[in-house]
Design a protein around this motif. Structure first.
Motif, PDB file in Angstrom:
ATOM      1  N   GLY A  33      -0.539   3.202   7.484  1.00 20.55           N
ATOM      2  CA  GLY A  33       0.613   3.570   8.313  1.00 20.55           C
ATOM      3  C   GLY A  33       0.339   3.667   9.796  1.00 20.55           C
ATOM      4  O   GLY A  33       1.227   4.041  10.565  1.00 20.55           O
TER       5      GLY A  33
ATOM      6  N   ASP B 277       6.178  -2.053   9.123  1.00 22.75           N
ATOM      7  CA  ASP B 277       7.412  -1.304   8.895  1.00 22.75           C
ATOM      8  C   ASP B 277       7.547  -1.092   7.390  1.00 22.75           C
ATOM      9  O   ASP B 277       7.958  -1.999   6.656  1.00 22.75           O
ATOM     10  CB  ASP B 277       8.606  -2.095   9.436  1.00 22.75           C
ATOM     11  N   ILE B 278       7.191   0.093   6.917  1.00 18.52           N
ATOM     12  CA  ILE B 278       7.158   0.346   5.473  1.00 18.52           C
ATOM     13  C   ILE B 278       8.557   0.414   4.867  1.00 18.52           C
ATOM     14  O   ILE B 278       8.694   0.487   3.641  1.00 18.52           O
ATOM     15  CB  ILE B 278       6.403   1.657   5.157  1.00 18.52           C
ATOM     16  N   ASN B 279       9.591   0.372   5.706  1.00 18.45           N
ATOM     17  CA  ASN B 279      10.961   0.424   5.200  1.00 18.45           C
ATOM     18  C   ASN B 279      11.626  -0.948   5.160  1.00 18.45           C
ATOM     19  O   ASN B 279      12.813  -1.049   4.819  1.00 18.45           O
ATOM     20  CB  ASN B 279      11.804   1.365   6.064  1.00 18.45           C
ATOM     21  N   ASP B 280      10.880  -2.003   5.489  1.00 18.58           N
ATOM     22  CA  ASP B 280      11.485  -3.330   5.560  1.00 18.58           C
ATOM     23  C   ASP B 280      10.473  -4.379   5.111  1.00 18.58           C
ATOM     24  O   ASP B 280       9.317  -4.351   5.536  1.00 18.58           O
ATOM     25  CB  ASP B 280      11.945  -3.614   6.994  1.00 18.58           C
ATOM     26  N   ARG B 281      10.909  -5.301   4.248  1.00 20.03           N
ATOM     27  CA  ARG B 281      10.046  -6.380   3.764  1.00 20.03           C
ATOM     28  C   ARG B 281      10.709  -7.725   4.007  1.00 20.03           C
ATOM     29  O   ARG B 281      11.941  -7.822   4.094  1.00 20.03           O
ATOM     30  CB  ARG B 281       9.749  -6.221   2.266  1.00 20.03           C
TER      31      ARG B 281
ATOM     32  N   TYR C 173       5.394  -6.466   4.253  1.00 28.63           N
ATOM     33  CA  TYR C 173       6.060  -5.565   5.189  1.00 28.63           C
ATOM     34  C   TYR C 173       6.323  -6.305   6.487  1.00 28.63           C
ATOM     35  O   TYR C 173       5.478  -7.082   6.967  1.00 28.63           O
ATOM     36  CB  TYR C 173       5.200  -4.332   5.472  1.00 28.63           C
ATOM     37  N   CYS C 174       7.483  -6.084   7.058  1.00 27.17           N
ATOM     38  CA  CYS C 174       7.781  -6.661   8.374  1.00 27.17           C
ATOM     39  C   CYS C 174       6.880  -5.987   9.409  1.00 27.17           C
ATOM     40  O   CYS C 174       6.479  -4.834   9.251  1.00 27.17           O
ATOM     41  CB  CYS C 174       9.248  -6.460   8.728  1.00 27.17           C
TER      42      CYS C 174
ATOM     43  N   ARG D 234       6.164  -4.739  13.282  1.00 22.89           N
ATOM     44  CA  ARG D 234       6.664  -4.371  14.615  1.00 22.89           C
ATOM     45  C   ARG D 234       5.586  -4.714  15.637  1.00 22.89           C
ATOM     46  O   ARG D 234       4.404  -4.430  15.412  1.00 22.89           O
ATOM     47  CB  ARG D 234       6.972  -2.870  14.694  1.00 22.89           C
TER      48      ARG D 234
END
Length: 352
Positions: A210, A227-231, A237-238, A240
């Motif tokens: 993280g 970005d652990i909330n978006d793949r 993972y996407c 940033r």
């Protein structure tokens, strides 16, 4: 039939030669199968295949090699009709072929050392390499795993591809962070390897934990964070990215803190490098004769630093400064000494 061609490596390489032969036949008016220069080159190609697959050919490949030897003999008779000249050619070609095999063996050994050195620079442990597999495949996947802490393990799948010159290169890898315990968890991410953005094994661990890391070269240097909330469509993972123009200056942020580790240029460089690699670093806050141990990590998204106490709890800068302890008296801010009973130690009480 298609699968048989793929399984028979000798046949596959002979087909590549046949395509070349057909192309030459279209380019030139003479018949290539009667041209001495072309026949000598064809003979050299056949000898190379014999040396390459002789010791490790499968049943289908052995049959192909036997048939190829028959054609070799026919080409030799065509080139060297005289028996004695032909025998001399065979002896000489055997010597040349042996020397060529020695050179190839040394080249392979040097190539393996170069590969291992590239793995070492990326922070991977000793990676076993099979010389025969390197010869036989165009692509390879090599697994690597090691422990990184209590109940934590890193596993990697290293993806190798053979280039135009027949040498393998690491083109990317998939990293897995495996956590054991009451709630087991595995997170993974695929990283491409290129000259502009190289993620080391240590940085991959920190990213999967993280934390952001710095990558890139020269003017392309920038921070990256998963970005652990978006793949994406590949279930990675996407990422940033925060470039210089984003306005986060790590050294400037560190200079705002009363850190013991900023006393010398060398200590400062070590601290900055560790934070750029995504590490959490324990540092010492100093103010006069008071000091406090704090853990730092970088937060480029919010142009700040995250601070944690010794229990791993996130704290603000005012909290960290307020909790500083004097090494001499052990007193905290906002407290004073009051006399106790005779023979008793003084106690701390808050000023009213």
């Amino acid at each position: 039939m298609k699968n048989a061609v793929i399984e028979n490596r000798v046949e596959k390489e002979l087909n590549e030669w046949l395509v070349r032969e057909q192309r030459f036949q279209k380019l030139f008016s003479f018949s290539v199968d009667r041209n001495r220069a072309f026949l000598r080159e064809k003979l050299r190609y056949y000898r190379t295949l014999q040396a390459k697959y002789k010791a490790r050919a499968g049943p289908k490949e052995q049959l192909t090699l036997r048939m190829m030897r028959e054609e070799q003999r026919a080409i030799e008779k065509q080139l060297y009709p005289n028996l004695w000249i032909r025998l001399g050619y065979k002896v000489l070609s055997g010597i040349v072929q042996g020397a060529s095999a020695d050179r190839e063996q040394k080249r392979q050994a040097a190539h393996i050392q170069d590969l291992k050195e590239s793995f070492r620079k990326l922070g991977f442990p000793e990676v076993p390499l099979d010389r025969q597999k390197l010869r036989d495949h165009q692509k390879m996947m090599i697994p690597v795993a090691y422990e990184v802490g209590e109940n934590q393990r890193m596993a990697f799948e290293l993806n190798l591809e053979k280039g135009d010159k027949g040498q393998f290169h690491l083109v990317g890898y998939t990293a897995y962070l495996q956590r054991e315990g009451n709630t087991p968890l595995t997170v993974k991410q695929h990283f491409e390897i290129n000259k502009e953005n190289i993620i080391t094994a240590k940085q991959a661990y920190n990213l999967l934990s993280g934390r952001p890391v710095m990558t890139g070269t020269k003017e392309n240097r920038h921070w990256v964070q998963l970005d652990i909330n978006d793949r994406d469509s590949s279930f990675n993972y996407c990422i940033r990215r925060f470039y210089t123009g984003y306005g986060f200056d790590l050294e400037k942020k560190l200079r705002e803190l009363p850190l013991k580790e900023l006393r010398t240029p060398e200590e400062t460089r070590k601290l900055i490098k560790a934070l750029q690699n995504g590490e959490q670093k324990e540092v010492t806050f100093i103010q006069g004769n008071k000091q406090q141990r704090i853990v730092l990590e970088v937060n480029p998204r919010f142009k700040s630093l995250n601070l944690f106490n010794q229990k791993g709890e996130k704290v603000s800068l005012p909290q960290a400064l307020k909790d500083k302890v004097s090494r001499k008296t052990g007193l905290r801010k906002g407290k004073r000494l009051q006399k106790g009973l005779p023979g008793k130690d003084r106690i701390r009480v808050r000023r009213k």
